[in-house]
Design an enzyme around this catalytic site. Structure first.
Site, PDB file in Angstrom:
ATOM      1  N   ASP A 169      -2.737   4.865  -2.342  1.00 59.56           N
ATOM      2  CA  ASP A 169      -3.741   5.490  -1.484  1.00 59.56           C
ATOM      3  C   ASP A 169      -4.080   6.909  -1.942  1.00 59.56           C
ATOM      4  O   ASP A 169      -3.180   7.738  -2.105  1.00 59.56           O
ATOM      5  CB  ASP A 169      -3.161   5.543  -0.058  1.00 59.56           C
ATOM      6  CG  ASP A 169      -4.176   5.994   0.954  1.00 59.56           C
ATOM      7  OD1 ASP A 169      -5.184   5.279   1.117  1.00 59.56           O
ATOM      8  OD2 ASP A 169      -3.991   7.052   1.566  1.00 59.56           O
TER       9      ASP A 169
ATOM     10  N   ASP B 181       0.866  -1.188   0.000  1.00 60.34           N
ATOM     11  CA  ASP B 181       0.000   0.000   0.000  1.00 60.34           C
ATOM     12  C   ASP B 181       0.902   1.239   0.000  1.00 60.34           C
ATOM     13  O   ASP B 181       1.746   1.401   0.880  1.00 60.34           O
ATOM     14  CB  ASP B 181      -0.892  -0.015   1.259  1.00 60.34           C
ATOM     15  CG  ASP B 181      -2.220   0.690   1.030  1.00 60.34           C
ATOM     16  OD1 ASP B 181      -3.264   0.147   1.422  1.00 60.34           O
ATOM     17  OD2 ASP B 181      -2.184   1.801   0.453  1.00 60.34           O
TER      18      ASP B 181
ATOM     19  N   HIS C 173     -11.249  -2.091   3.572  1.00 59.92           N
ATOM     20  CA  HIS C 173     -11.039  -1.766   4.995  1.00 59.92           C
ATOM     21  C   HIS C 173     -11.703  -0.441   5.380  1.00 59.92           C
ATOM     22  O   HIS C 173     -11.648  -0.032   6.535  1.00 59.92           O
ATOM     23  CB  HIS C 173      -9.530  -1.688   5.260  1.00 59.92           C
ATOM     24  CG  HIS C 173      -8.893  -0.655   4.412  1.00 59.92           C
ATOM     25  ND1 HIS C 173      -8.764  -0.764   3.041  1.00 59.92           N
ATOM     26  CD2 HIS C 173      -8.392   0.550   4.728  1.00 59.92           C
ATOM     27  CE1 HIS C 173      -8.201   0.328   2.573  1.00 59.92           C
ATOM     28  NE2 HIS C 173      -7.958   1.128   3.558  1.00 59.92           N
ATOM     29  N   ASP C 174     -12.304   0.232   4.382  1.00 60.76           N
ATOM     30  CA  ASP C 174     -12.942   1.534   4.651  1.00 60.76           C
ATOM     31  C   ASP C 174     -14.453   1.459   4.663  1.00 60.76           C
ATOM     32  O   ASP C 174     -15.123   2.496   4.726  1.00 60.76           O
ATOM     33  CB  ASP C 174     -12.559   2.548   3.543  1.00 60.76           C
ATOM     34  CG  ASP C 174     -11.115   2.973   3.634  1.00 60.76           C
ATOM     35  OD1 ASP C 174     -10.543   3.298   2.589  1.00 60.76           O
ATOM     36  OD2 ASP C 174     -10.557   2.954   4.751  1.00 60.76           O
TER      37      ASP C 174
ATOM     38  N   GLU D 176      -6.132   4.208  -5.826  1.00 64.59           N
ATOM     39  CA  GLU D 176      -7.352   4.385  -5.038  1.00 64.59           C
ATOM     40  C   GLU D 176      -7.762   5.832  -5.257  1.00 64.59           C
ATOM     41  O   GLU D 176      -7.020   6.740  -4.901  1.00 64.59           O
ATOM     42  CB  GLU D 176      -7.126   4.129  -3.546  1.00 64.59           C
ATOM     43  CG  GLU D 176      -8.429   4.041  -2.809  1.00 64.59           C
ATOM     44  CD  GLU D 176      -8.534   4.920  -1.577  1.00 64.59           C
ATOM     45  OE1 GLU D 176      -7.635   5.741  -1.354  1.00 64.59           O
ATOM     46  OE2 GLU D 176      -9.510   4.770  -0.841  1.00 64.59           O
TER      47      GLU D 176
HETATM   48  O1  ISL Z   1     -14.544   5.645   2.329  1.00 68.84           O
HETATM   49  C1  ISL Z   1     -14.113   5.867   1.255  1.00 68.84           C
HETATM   50  C2  ISL Z   1     -14.391   5.050   0.070  1.00 68.84           C
HETATM   51  O2  ISL Z   1     -15.274   4.014   0.371  1.00 68.84           O
HETATM   52  C3  ISL Z   1     -13.253   7.053   1.030  1.00 68.84           C
HETATM   53  O3  ISL Z   1     -13.841   8.252   1.405  1.00 68.84           O
HETATM   54  C4  ISL Z   1     -11.939   6.871   1.771  1.00 68.84           C
HETATM   55  O4  ISL Z   1     -11.976   7.369   3.046  1.00 68.84           O
HETATM   56  C5  ISL Z   1     -10.930   7.599   0.950  1.00 68.84           C
HETATM   57  O5  ISL Z   1     -10.886   6.964  -0.264  1.00 68.84           O
HETATM   58  C6  ISL Z   1      -9.555   7.578   1.575  1.00 68.84           C
HETATM   59  O6  ISL Z   1      -9.194   6.257   1.952  1.00 68.84           O
HETATM   60  C7  ISL Z   1      -7.789   5.993   1.987  1.00 68.84           C
HETATM   61  O7  ISL Z   1      -7.058   7.074   2.581  1.00 68.84           O
HETATM   62  C8  ISL Z   1      -7.297   7.359   3.951  1.00 68.84           C
HETATM   63  C9  ISL Z   1      -7.325   6.115   4.846  1.00 68.84           C
HETATM   64  O8  ISL Z   1      -7.926   6.450   6.088  1.00 68.84           O
HETATM   65  C10 ISL Z   1      -8.134   5.004   4.206  1.00 68.84           C
HETATM   66  O9  ISL Z   1      -8.071   3.837   5.009  1.00 68.84           O
HETATM   67  C11 ISL Z   1      -7.571   4.743   2.829  1.00 68.84           C
HETATM   68  O10 ISL Z   1      -8.227   3.644   2.191  1.00 68.84           O
HETATM   69  C12 ISL Z   1      -6.185   8.295   4.384  1.00 68.84           C
HETATM   70  O11 ISL Z   1      -4.942   7.674   4.101  1.00 68.84           O
END
Ligand code: ISL
Length: 501
Positions: free
Chosen positions: A166, A62, A295-296, A224
């Protein structure tokens, strides 16, 4: 690794395992070249990499480079040293009588930390789009880009096969950092996002990183990209552009007009509409990711159906659709076990910085009950309880148990193997045969080889689709072959290679 190999999975995406204070579950990196002690040493990682490769499993790491932890050496040096070469690695801005702009954080509150340091004049602030401990990197600084490219190459030299990147679409901000539009901010949930979700230099920076770090190793890049739609996805992933190989779009994870932090029943009709759009409209020079969970997000199963009697059936339906569409399927840990949401009882059980920020910002205005219902509906915590076979539990998760469903695991094994043995399920043309009244019937075709998927996306019984004689039934999620589909049943038909044509 044996478990993953037995499932038939060929690549493992590790969420951040780097040294981190864990303010945001490791997405706040303190040292890009050190493993978080909870996950062992660099030698342990090298051992994992070697063993994974020996089993034909690729390792995808990641890459979190929109921001670093505020405990990263670069940020700490900038804070303590007035002549630091890292001052321009971040967004430090002066502002008298207010903040540099009106941007808000994805994790509630404003997106600026007040900086109290001898190295900076008073009224200095630093930008953080996420938690207060995740400081945005200034990608307009060529030295930032050079450091990132060198770090990525360092991991590729070790043998890593690619990166999930990310929030990689947020790295290029409008250099003026202008105020965000309030209406857009209300719609998107974060004010200011229009000034950085698809910034002026995004293509340039992605192409530069691709050419300097990914291309020499023919490594995989998965972006992402929250907020990026289908047509922007084409611009970012078209194979000739040398930017991203594919990306995660999230438009299917919430039904139109709904937010993640909301308790509602998700209509799978929306999921099918999304899949039809992307399967039919995404350019053939692009490639899509296929996923329901990460995981989100809460588990898709629990969003779709409050009645827990259908969990196994829905898990197998979703897997059947996922493994018979064009793209790369991603299983989030526990999907293959049929894991669903957790019946959390209080905020004491919630460790996630995002949910805590939501609670602080909304419990007063909405009332504790409504705020808690919204958190139950959308918190990332549902996906962050350790897998059932772990004896250890975070203290906040003590006593939480999760039911595993072996029939779901068997379905995943079968479907993964079926997909591997039949390239038509990966590359074949997609066509909708029938999509209404709770039925989703589609085909995949490549030359004379044709597959038909007959899916019931409701908890009612539905009339089964009956293809003509040249097809044979190769699978039913309910081991059924009658004229009626069970609730959430999916069936797979295939041109009968044995029957005369
Ligand atoms: O929830 C989301 C998509 O389903 C998004 O709003 C998500 O929070 C966003 O894409 C950011 O996510 C990524 O970056 C964040 C971290 O907290 C998340 O776990 C990661 O996947 C900040 O690094």
């Amino acid at each position: 690794l044996d478990y993953i190999q037995e499932l038939g999975v060929t690549a493992l995406w590790l969420s951040p395992i780097y040294d981190s204070p864990n303010d945001d579950n490791g997405y706040d990196i303190r040292d890009y070249k050190k493993i978080m002690p909870e996950f062992g040493t660099m030698e342990d990682f090298d051992d994992l990499l070697e063993k994974a490769h020996a089993k034909g499993i690729r390792i995808i790491m990641d890459l979190v480079v929109n921001h670093t932890s505020d405990e990263h050496a670069w940020f700490q040096d900038a804070l303590s040293n007035p002549n630091s070469p890292y001052r321009d690695f971040y967004f430090f801005r002066q502002a008298q009588g207010g903040l540099p702009n009106n941007w808000t954080s994805f994790f509630s509150g404003f997106a600026w930390n007040a900086i109290v340091s001898e190295a900076f004049p008073k009224d200095t602030y630093a930008l953080h789009l996420f938690s207060k401990k995740q400081m945005d990197l200034n990608w307009d600084n060529p030295r930032v880009r050079e450091e990132i490219a060198n770090m990525v190459s360092w991991w590729f030299k070790k043998g890593v096969d690619g990166f999930r990147m990310d929030v990689i679409n947020l790295i290029s901000k409008d250099p003026e950092l202008p105020d965000g539009n309030q209406t857009i901010g209300n719609l998107m949930g974060v004010r200011g996002i229009e000034h950085y979700f698809y910034g002026p230099n995004l293509h340039k920076y992605l192409h530069e990183l691709h050419e300097h770090a990914f291309a020499p190793y023919d490594a995989l890049s998965i972006g992402e990209t929250p907020g990026i739609g289908l047509h922007m996805a084409e611009l970012l992933t078209e194979h000739g552009r040398g930017e991203l190989d594919m990306l995660f779009n999230f438009d299917h994870l919430e039904a139109p007009g709904h937010k993640r932090m909301e308790e509602y029943v998700y209509d799978p009709k929306h999921l099918c509409e999304y899949l039809i759009t992307w399967q039919t409209e995404l350019s053939n020079n692009c490639w899509m990711s296929l996923f329901y969970n990460n995981h989100d997000n809460p588990r898709m199963i629990s969003k779709m159906e409050p009645d827990t009697r259908y969990i196994s059936a829905i898990a197998k339906l979703l897997a059947t659709i996922q493994f018979t569409l064009k793209g790369t399927p991603f299983i989030y840990q526990g999907d293959e076990l049929g894991l669903s949401n957790i019946a959390f009882e209080s905020m004491d059980q919630i460790t996630d910085v995002e949910a805590k920020g939501y609670w602080e910002e909304n419990a007063g205005e909405l009332g504790k009950e409504k705020a808690w219902q919204n958190i139950l509906g959308g918190t990332r915590e549902h996906a962050r309880v350790l897998l059932p076979w772990n004896e250890t539990r975070a203290p906040e998760h003590a006593g939480i148990t999760q039911e595993v469903r072996p029939d779901v695991t068997e379905a995943y094994k079968f479907l993964i193997a079926l997909r591997k043995e039949n390239p038509t399920l990966i590359y074949g043309a997609f066509k909708v045969i029938y999509f209404k009244n709770g039925k989703f019937v589609f085909s995949r075709k490549r030359g004379d080889d044709e597959w038909i998927l007959d899916c019931n996306i409701t908890h009612d019984e539905k009339k089964a689709y009956t293809p003509h004689a040249a097809f044979e039934l190769v699978y039913s999620t309910e081991d059924a072959d009658g004229a009626t589909l069970f609730p959430y049943e999916a069936r797979i038909w295939h041109t009968n290679t044995k029957a005369g044509r």
